[in-house]
Scaffold this motif. Structure first.
Motif, mmCIF file in Angstrom:
data_model
loop_
_atom_site.group_PDB
_atom_site.id
_atom_site.type_symbol
_atom_site.label_atom_id
_atom_site.label_comp_id
_atom_site.label_asym_id
_atom_site.label_seq_id
_atom_site.Cartn_x
_atom_site.Cartn_y
_atom_site.Cartn_z
ATOM 1 N N ILE A 405 0.840 -1.206 0.000
ATOM 2 C CA ILE A 405 0.000 0.000 0.000
ATOM 3 C C ILE A 405 0.874 1.255 0.000
ATOM 4 O O ILE A 405 0.619 2.212 -0.745
ATOM 5 N N MET A 406 1.924 1.265 0.830
ATOM 6 C CA MET A 406 2.805 2.436 0.904
ATOM 7 C C MET A 406 3.485 2.712 -0.429
ATOM 8 O O MET A 406 3.542 3.868 -0.890
ATOM 9 N N ILE A 407 3.993 1.671 -1.075
ATOM 10 C CA ILE A 407 4.715 1.850 -2.335
ATOM 11 C C ILE A 407 3.767 2.265 -3.450
ATOM 12 O O ILE A 407 4.093 3.130 -4.280
ATOM 13 N N CYS A 408 2.577 1.684 -3.468
ATOM 14 C CA CYS A 408 1.590 2.088 -4.475
ATOM 15 C C CYS A 408 1.213 3.558 -4.303
ATOM 16 O O CYS A 408 1.139 4.308 -5.276
ATOM 17 N N ASP A 409 0.989 3.972 -3.068
ATOM 18 C CA ASP A 409 0.572 5.353 -2.797
ATOM 19 C C ASP A 409 1.658 6.345 -3.205
ATOM 20 O O ASP A 409 1.378 7.331 -3.908
ATOM 21 N N TYR A 410 2.891 6.078 -2.784
ATOM 22 C CA TYR A 410 3.971 7.054 -2.980
ATOM 23 C C TYR A 410 4.542 7.032 -4.390
ATOM 24 O O TYR A 410 4.792 8.083 -4.983
ATOM 25 N N TRP A 411 4.724 5.841 -4.957
ATOM 26 C CA TRP A 411 5.413 5.727 -6.241
ATOM 27 C C TRP A 411 4.466 5.733 -7.443
ATOM 28 O O TRP A 411 4.779 6.345 -8.471
ATOM 29 N N VAL A 412 3.338 5.063 -7.344
ATOM 30 C CA VAL A 412 2.452 4.921 -8.499
ATOM 31 C C VAL A 412 1.401 6.025 -8.547
ATOM 32 O O VAL A 412 1.220 6.668 -9.581
ATOM 33 N N LEU A 413 0.721 6.254 -7.430
ATOM 34 C CA LEU A 413 -0.366 7.230 -7.434
ATOM 35 C C LEU A 413 0.136 8.666 -7.297
ATOM 36 O O LEU A 413 -0.178 9.526 -8.129
ATOM 37 N N ARG A 414 0.942 8.944 -6.270
ATOM 38 C CA ARG A 414 1.374 10.321 -6.005
ATOM 39 C C ARG A 414 2.693 10.675 -6.694
ATOM 40 O O ARG A 414 3.092 11.844 -6.704
ATOM 41 N N ARG A 415 3.355 9.677 -7.251
ATOM 42 C CA ARG A 415 4.598 9.887 -8.013
ATOM 43 C C ARG A 415 5.614 10.710 -7.235
ATOM 44 O O ARG A 415 6.152 11.701 -7.702
ATOM 45 N N GLN A 416 5.845 10.305 -6.010
ATOM 46 C CA GLN A 416 6.809 10.886 -5.071
ATOM 47 C C GLN A 416 6.496 12.335 -4.685
ATOM 48 O O GLN A 416 7.377 13.075 -4.241
ATOM 49 N N GLN A 417 5.242 12.724 -4.852
ATOM 50 C CA GLN A 417 4.853 14.099 -4.538
ATOM 51 C C GLN A 417 3.937 14.120 -3.319
ATOM 52 O O GLN A 417 2.827 13.592 -3.352
ATOM 53 N N LEU A 418 4.405 14.716 -2.211
ATOM 54 C CA LEU A 418 3.605 14.878 -1.003
ATOM 55 C C LEU A 418 3.618 16.339 -0.583
ATOM 56 O O LEU A 418 4.551 17.075 -0.914
ATOM 57 N N ASN A 419 2.584 16.746 0.142
ATOM 58 C CA ASN A 419 2.576 18.075 0.737
ATOM 59 C C ASN A 419 2.965 17.915 2.202
ATOM 60 O O ASN A 419 2.179 17.408 3.002
#
Length: 506
Positions: A405-419
């Protein structure tokens, strides 16, 4: 490890691999000094620092016992070695992927979880990880206590007469265990800074001791050939490599599946992405494989020397009659277990417990909670027949789903972009519904579900008997839950507003 944030009202600053938070979020109920993102000035760990961290955590008695357990189960020396190398190479991939966010944003594991599970929902996977760390804390404490029990028993014969049984252990064993536990609690209260002097001695001494033990076995068995032949002899009697390989490989992956999720707790201090990736690649698979070889060779040698495998160095230590040798071995085990336990099994759960209520639970309080729960989990039972098939494989199913879940969220969905600022906003974009992202919770529960029947079968020694295909699924627990968690979360989160908001800021 504490970090602080400035109170300047400037915007978030981007600098190469790094994002630094300059807004003041200290008023947030989701913030405390331990959970605050690291500043650029605090991100100083080089490739060597990351590699040294892994060397220190890998050179530990449980690495030896993991390898020795594979020999006892019927693998030859080279089969066990390849299985451990393969397992650590596999787990290195999610390790480096999850480490990226820690290095880029300076955030710890529970804070990173807020982007996928929500500002409140992050506590669910964080607590699962914390409970596993508590179990590991107890296991490492148990090994240290065992060694002290053997030493004190040799020095003072009357020690072994304290035989009143309490919760499955004799009184003298309890006293030795509590003595070692008390030393660990002292360092938790005093702070990890106090253990830095011991860290530089613990792992090298254990490596020297392991090599000395290997040398003794080679001499006693009549050469390196006969030493390794012991595992071949054992396998000829059992003939079960392919029957135990899936479970052993999953156990090898599961051994560090914990750190593959909370690795941001450490890489938030890394100097660059290159430092964290190269440091991990150099430190983890190589050290684990090399030290595991000692466990493999010595356990194989015991088949020749004693006629049966002895996968525990503490049990082997008890066979020596020399107090000097046992004293040296106990000192090595004491330092190795102490330094590894406080680094690997206190940092993460302390942060996780602190995340429950950042205003009330400090790093030290979280560490003390870890120490108490670790003992309540009765680690002497986890280290018995349950170690690989129930403990390592069982919790690998939990960690696999969380990691996917963490890798999908950060790498696939958000493409390493967080606020970064929003991660500390109770009603921001990562609050989802009441602070909980039900999609992540659903992916976690559904991802774990297929492995639960197999776990119950293993934990009850076959008293619960699910269909055969569910037993097979359990043998690949980490792989199954990682894949299911990843895919289910991706399907449930497609087009979610929080993802779109992050991508707009690229």
């Amino acid at each position: 490890m504490k970090s602080t944030t400035t109170t300047a009202a400037a915007p978030t600053i981007h600098h190469a691999d790094f994002v630094e938070l300059h807004e003041d979020v200290s008023h947030s109920p989701l913030w405390n000094a331990d959970l605050a993102p690291t500043t650029l000035a605090q991100r100083t760990w080089s490739t060597w620092h990351i590699a040294a961290l892994w060397i220190g955590m890998s050179v530990v008695i449980t690495t030896y016992q993991l390898a020795g357990g594979m020999i006892s189960a019927g693998m030859t020396w080279w089969q066990a070695l390849i299985t451990i190398l393969l397992g650590n190479t596999i787990v290195l991939i999610p390790m480096c992927l999850n480490a990226h966010a820690g290095t880029k944003y300076g955030v710890s594991f529970p804070v990173l979880l807020r982007s996928s599970f929500g500002t409140v929902g992050a506590n669910v996977p964080a607590m699962l990880r914390a409970i596993v760390a508590c179990g590991w804390f107890g296991i490492q404490t148990w090994i240290g206590g065992e060694a002290m029990d053997v030493l004190i028993g040799m020095m003072f014969p009357g020690w072994k007469t304290l035989t009143t049984e309490l919760i499955g252990l004799q009184l003298h064993t309890w006293l030795a265990l509590l003595l070692f536990w008390g030393v660990e609690v002292y360092f938790i209260i005093a702070g990890l800074e106090q253990i830095k002097h011991l860290e530089s001695w613990g792992s090298p001494l254990l490596l020297i001791g392991g090599l000395a033990l290997l040398g003794w076995c080679v001499w006693k068995a009549g050469g390196i050939g006969p030493v390794l032949e012991g595992s071949v002899k054992l396998q000829k009697e059992q003939h079960n490599f392919w029957a135990i390989f899936p479970l052993s490989l999953t156990g090898a992956v599961g051994y560090w599946a914990t750190l593959s999720t909370n690795i941001p707790d450490f890489t938030r201090y890394a100097r660059s992405q290159k430092s964290q990736m190269l440091g991990q690649a150099l430190g983890l698979p190589t050290t684990m494989t090399l030290f595991a070889f000692i466990g493999i060779a010595v356990t194989s040698a015991t088949v020749i020397i004693y006629g049966y495998p002895i996968p525990s160095p503490v049990d082997l230590m008890a066979k020596f009659n020399s107090i000097a040798i046992v004293l040296f071995a106990t000192l090595i085990i004491f330092l190795a277990q102490l330094t590894t336990n406080l680094a690997a099994n206190v940092v993460s759960p302390s942060n996780d417990f602190s995340n429950l209520n950042p205003r009330l639970i400090s790093y030290m309080t979280g560490g003390l909670i870890t120490a108490v729960i670790g003992m309540l989990m009765m680690p002497w039972k986890l280290m018995g027949d349950y170690f690989i098939g129930v403990w390592l494989v069982g919790y690998s199913g939990l960690m696999g789903a969380i990691g996917g879940i963490m890798i999908c969220d950060y790498w696939v969905l958000r493409r390493q972009q967080l606020n970064l600022k929003e991660l500390f906003e109770p009603k921001g974009r990562y609050s989802f519904s009441g602070g909980v992202n039900w999609r992540a919770i659903a992916a976690l529960v559904l991802g774990i579900a297929p492995c639960l029947p197999g776990f119950l079968h293993a934990a009850t020694h076959g008293k619960i008997a699910p269909p055969e295909f569910l037993k097979v699924i359990y043998q690949y627990a980490w792989f199954v839950t990682f894949g299911l968690g990843f895919v289910l979360y991706w399907l449930l989160m497609l087009g979610h507003p929080s993802v779109a908001a992050d991508l707009e800021e690229r």
